[in-house]
Design a protein around this motif. Structure first.
Motif, PDB file in Angstrom:
ATOM      1  N   PRO A 124       0.815  -1.234   0.000  1.00 14.11           N
ATOM      2  CA  PRO A 124       0.000   0.000   0.000  1.00 14.11           C
ATOM      3  C   PRO A 124       0.842   1.275   0.000  1.00 14.11           C
ATOM      4  CG  PRO A 124      -0.885  -1.598   1.551  1.00 14.11           C
ATOM      5  CD  PRO A 124       0.435  -2.130   1.108  1.00 14.11           C
ATOM      6  N   ALA A 125       1.966   1.259   0.740  1.00 13.45           N
ATOM      7  CA  ALA A 125       2.832   2.444   0.756  1.00 13.45           C
ATOM      8  C   ALA A 125       3.429   2.690  -0.625  1.00 13.45           C
ATOM      9  CB  ALA A 125       3.947   2.266   1.786  1.00 13.45           C
ATOM     10  N   VAL A 126       3.824   1.609  -1.294  1.00  8.38           N
ATOM     11  CA  VAL A 126       4.368   1.732  -2.639  1.00  8.38           C
ATOM     12  C   VAL A 126       3.308   2.304  -3.576  1.00  8.38           C
ATOM     13  CG1 VAL A 126       5.322   0.476  -4.601  1.00  8.38           C
ATOM     14  CG2 VAL A 126       5.988  -0.151  -2.281  1.00  8.38           C
ATOM     15  N   ALA A 127       2.085   1.799  -3.462  1.00 10.57           N
ATOM     16  CA  ALA A 127       1.000   2.294  -4.319  1.00 10.57           C
ATOM     17  C   ALA A 127       0.757   3.782  -4.096  1.00 10.57           C
ATOM     18  CB  ALA A 127      -0.273   1.505  -4.045  1.00 10.57           C
ATOM     19  N   TYR A 128       0.902   4.224  -2.843  1.00  7.30           N
ATOM     20  CA  TYR A 128       0.732   5.655  -2.544  1.00  7.30           C
ATOM     21  C   TYR A 128       1.773   6.481  -3.290  1.00  7.30           C
ATOM     22  CZ  TYR A 128       1.151  10.034   0.017  1.00  7.30           C
ATOM     23  OH  TYR A 128       1.256  11.368   0.335  1.00  7.30           O
ATOM     24  N   TYR A 129       3.030   6.060  -3.222  1.00  7.44           N
ATOM     25  CA  TYR A 129       4.093   6.823  -3.864  1.00  7.44           C
ATOM     26  C   TYR A 129       4.001   6.763  -5.391  1.00  7.44           C
ATOM     27  CZ  TYR A 129       6.461   7.905   0.482  1.00  7.44           C
ATOM     28  OH  TYR A 129       6.766   8.417   1.720  1.00  7.44           O
ATOM     29  N   VAL A 130       3.489   5.678  -5.913  1.00  9.10           N
ATOM     30  CA  VAL A 130       3.283   5.597  -7.361  1.00  9.10           C
ATOM     31  C   VAL A 130       2.322   6.687  -7.823  1.00  9.10           C
ATOM     32  CG1 VAL A 130       2.193   4.198  -9.168  1.00  9.10           C
ATOM     33  CG2 VAL A 130       3.889   3.166  -7.641  1.00  9.10           C
ATOM     34  N   ARG A 131       1.327   6.979  -7.013  1.00  9.04           N
ATOM     35  CA  ARG A 131       0.319   7.993  -7.377  1.00  9.04           C
ATOM     36  C   ARG A 131       0.798   9.418  -7.134  1.00  9.04           C
ATOM     37  NH1 ARG A 131      -2.859   4.332  -4.425  1.00  9.04           N
ATOM     38  NH2 ARG A 131      -2.966   5.817  -2.688  1.00  9.04           N
ATOM     39  N   THR A 132       1.880   9.578  -6.379  1.00 10.32           N
ATOM     40  CA  THR A 132       2.372  10.916  -6.039  1.00 10.32           C
ATOM     41  C   THR A 132       2.815  11.674  -7.289  1.00 10.32           C
ATOM     42  OG1 THR A 132       3.136  10.157  -3.868  1.00 10.32           O
ATOM     43  CG2 THR A 132       4.089  12.205  -4.722  1.00 10.32           C
ATOM     44  N   ILE A 133       2.353  12.905  -7.410  1.00 12.92           N
ATOM     45  CA  ILE A 133       2.735  13.756  -8.534  1.00 12.92           C
ATOM     46  C   ILE A 133       3.982  14.539  -8.150  1.00 12.92           C
ATOM     47  CG2 ILE A 133       2.021  15.613 -10.065  1.00 12.92           C
ATOM     48  CD1 ILE A 133      -0.857  14.787  -9.603  1.00 12.92           C
ATOM     49  N   GLU A 134       5.040  14.412  -8.960  1.00 12.80           N
ATOM     50  CA  GLU A 134       6.287  15.114  -8.692  1.00 12.80           C
ATOM     51  C   GLU A 134       6.184  16.570  -9.161  1.00 12.80           C
ATOM     52  OE1 GLU A 134       8.897  14.126  -7.165  1.00 12.80           O
ATOM     53  OE2 GLU A 134       8.825  11.941  -7.109  1.00 12.80           O
ATOM     54  N   ALA A 135       7.258  17.307  -8.905  1.00 13.06           N
ATOM     55  CA  ALA A 135       7.283  18.730  -9.263  1.00 13.06           C
ATOM     56  C   ALA A 135       7.101  18.949 -10.754  1.00 13.06           C
ATOM     57  CB  ALA A 135       8.601  19.356  -8.802  1.00 13.06           C
ATOM     58  N   ASP A 136       7.489  17.953 -11.567  1.00  7.17           N
ATOM     59  CA  ASP A 136       7.355  18.107 -13.019  1.00  7.17           C
ATOM     60  C   ASP A 136       6.023  17.600 -13.551  1.00  7.17           C
ATOM     61  OD1 ASP A 136       7.679  15.403 -12.710  1.00  7.17           O
ATOM     62  OD2 ASP A 136       9.568  15.263 -13.794  1.00  7.17           O
ATOM     63  N   GLY A 137       5.114  17.199 -12.638  1.00 11.45           N
ATOM     64  CA  GLY A 137       3.755  16.849 -13.040  1.00 11.45           C
ATOM     65  C   GLY A 137       3.516  15.398 -13.413  1.00 11.45           C
ATOM     66  N   ARG A 138       4.543  14.523 -13.283  1.00  9.44           N
ATOM     67  CA  ARG A 138       4.372  13.129 -13.679  1.00  9.44           C
ATOM     68  C   ARG A 138       4.311  12.207 -12.467  1.00  9.44           C
ATOM     69  NH1 ARG A 138       7.803  14.545 -18.221  1.00  9.44           N
ATOM     70  NH2 ARG A 138       9.664  13.546 -17.375  1.00  9.44           N
ATOM     71  N   ARG A 139       3.684  11.037 -12.670  1.00  4.39           N
ATOM     72  CA  ARG A 139       3.614   9.994 -11.656  1.00  4.39           C
ATOM     73  C   ARG A 139       4.469   8.799 -12.074  1.00  4.39           C
ATOM     74  NH1 ARG A 139      -2.019  11.590 -11.880  1.00  4.39           N
ATOM     75  NH2 ARG A 139      -2.807  12.221  -9.826  1.00  4.39           N
ATOM     76  N   ALA A 140       4.638   7.845 -11.142  1.00  3.34           N
ATOM     77  CA  ALA A 140       5.428   6.647 -11.421  1.00  3.34           C
ATOM     78  C   ALA A 140       4.569   5.570 -12.071  1.00  3.34           C
ATOM     79  CB  ALA A 140       6.067   6.125 -10.143  1.00  3.34           C
ATOM     80  N   THR A 141       3.889   5.941 -13.137  1.00  2.86           N
ATOM     81  CA  THR A 141       3.072   5.009 -13.910  1.00  2.86           C
ATOM     82  C   THR A 141       3.831   4.622 -15.174  1.00  2.86           C
ATOM     83  OG1 THR A 141       2.062   6.846 -15.092  1.00  2.86           O
ATOM     84  CG2 THR A 141       0.953   6.103 -13.070  1.00  2.86           C
ATOM     85  N   GLU A 142       3.276   3.715 -15.946  1.00  2.00           N
ATOM     86  CA  GLU A 142       3.927   3.354 -17.201  1.00  2.00           C
ATOM     87  C   GLU A 142       4.100   4.581 -18.088  1.00  2.00           C
ATOM     88  OE1 GLU A 142       3.044   0.883 -21.317  1.00  2.00           O
ATOM     89  OE2 GLU A 142       2.147   0.146 -19.448  1.00  2.00           O
ATOM     90  N   ALA A 143       3.061   5.398 -18.175  1.00  2.00           N
ATOM     91  CA  ALA A 143       3.153   6.596 -19.010  1.00  2.00           C
ATOM     92  C   ALA A 143       4.239   7.541 -18.494  1.00  2.00           C
ATOM     93  CB  ALA A 143       1.807   7.310 -19.054  1.00  2.00           C
ATOM     94  N   GLY A 144       4.297   7.718 -17.170  1.00  4.16           N
ATOM     95  CA  GLY A 144       5.297   8.600 -16.591  1.00  4.16           C
ATOM     96  C   GLY A 144       6.709   8.091 -16.813  1.00  4.16           C
ATOM     97  N   VAL A 145       6.909   6.776 -16.635  1.00  5.84           N
ATOM     98  CA  VAL A 145       8.230   6.191 -16.818  1.00  5.84           C
ATOM     99  C   VAL A 145       8.671   6.264 -18.277  1.00  5.84           C
ATOM    100  CG1 VAL A 145       9.479   4.000 -16.758  1.00  5.84           C
ATOM    101  CG2 VAL A 145       8.124   4.709 -14.790  1.00  5.84           C
ATOM    102  N   ARG A 146       7.760   5.998 -19.189  1.00  3.53           N
ATOM    103  CA  ARG A 146       8.129   6.063 -20.609  1.00  3.53           C
ATOM    104  C   ARG A 146       8.455   7.492 -21.025  1.00  3.53           C
ATOM    105  NH1 ARG A 146       4.791   1.621 -24.107  1.00  3.53           N
ATOM    106  NH2 ARG A 146       6.469   2.188 -25.525  1.00  3.53           N
ATOM    107  N   ALA A 147       7.739   8.456 -20.462  1.00  4.12           N
ATOM    108  CA  ALA A 147       8.076   9.863 -20.729  1.00  4.12           C
ATOM    109  C   ALA A 147       9.454  10.205 -20.165  1.00  4.12           C
ATOM    110  CB  ALA A 147       7.009  10.777 -20.134  1.00  4.12           C
TER     111      ALA A 147
END
Length: 235
Positions: A124-147
């Motif tokens: 659950p903690a990992v899932a929380y951080y995956v959803r966190t939006i960084e200063a540049d506006g991206r998350r740790a999702t597939e789309a964010g990682v590929r970007a």
């Protein structure tokens, strides 16, 4: 920075993905690392810490005296924190969410009992951080990682230019050098990225400054996602 200043200190390691709880329990207002207790004052964030250390121990300086040179260093330092640093952080969070074995390895490395159980409990903690939006506006999702992977080659090119034009100094390193090159060193620790990072001139100084860097992250990314790195190498 503390080693550079020759300051005695006690280091406390925080289990990755649990810093919010740990830092609050330690009396800090925000759950972010690095965090420093200095003369009764609590300072968080590498940029704030750099300024606090320069004020307390001026030599060797982390920022140039010349106003124009200082402005270049501060601009590079900010870019390193807000745009470059989120890339390995997101990759790590994505990898942790996708790979239970990585979570087990982290727990074992931290000496926590029952690492397999911790790997499950930390999901659950990992899932929380995956959803966190960084200063540049991206998350740790597939789309964010590929970007991130698409943006990485020009980012490393920029680091190379900052070294070449003298914004990042090495003897001694300034605040921007430490902020940026430690991130390059972390990127180099990803097996998925190592071959690409190693082609950049900035990889050598990063290894020299941070030679004792125990982290090594196994391959976790879809090889197809690495095509932007291969295309940059062919260009």
């Amino acid at each position: 920075m503390l080693d550079l200043k020759g300051v005695d200190y006690e280091r406390v390691d925080v289990l990755p993905l649990n810093q919010r709880v740990h830092l609050r329990l330690a009396g800090f207002r925000r759950g972010t690392v690095p965090a420093l207790k200095l003369d009764g004052q609590k300072v968080q964030g590498s940029r704030h810490i750099a300024r606090a250390l320069d004020e307390r121990w001026p030599e060797p300086p982390l920022f140039p005296v010349d106003p124009e040179a200082r402005a270049r260093v501060e601009h590079a330092e900010q870019w390193g924190e807000e745009e470059l640093q989120p890339v390995p952080r997101r990759l790590f969070r994505f990898a942790s969410a996708q790979n239970p074995e990585l979570r087990r390895r982290l727990a074992r490395a931290a000496g926590i009992p029952a690492p397999a159980l911790v790997a499950v409990a930390s999901k659950p903690a990992v899932a929380y951080y995956v959803r966190t939006i960084e200063a540049d506006g991206r998350r740790a999702t597939e789309a964010g990682v590929r970007a991130d992977l698409a943006a990485l080659p020009p980012m490393l090119d920029r680091v190379d230019r900052l070294l070449a034009d003298g914004t990042l100094t090495l003897d001694p390193p300034n605040a921007a050098s430490l902020q940026i090159l430690v991130t390059v060193r972390l990127l180099d620790a990803f097996e998925d990225l190592h071959d690409h990072v190693a082609t950049h001139p900035c990889s050598g100084p990063a290894r020299e400054l941070f030679a004792d860097y125990p982290a090594r992250l196994p391959r976790v990314l879809d090889p197809e996602w690495l095509e932007p790195l291969r295309a940059a190498a062919r260009a």
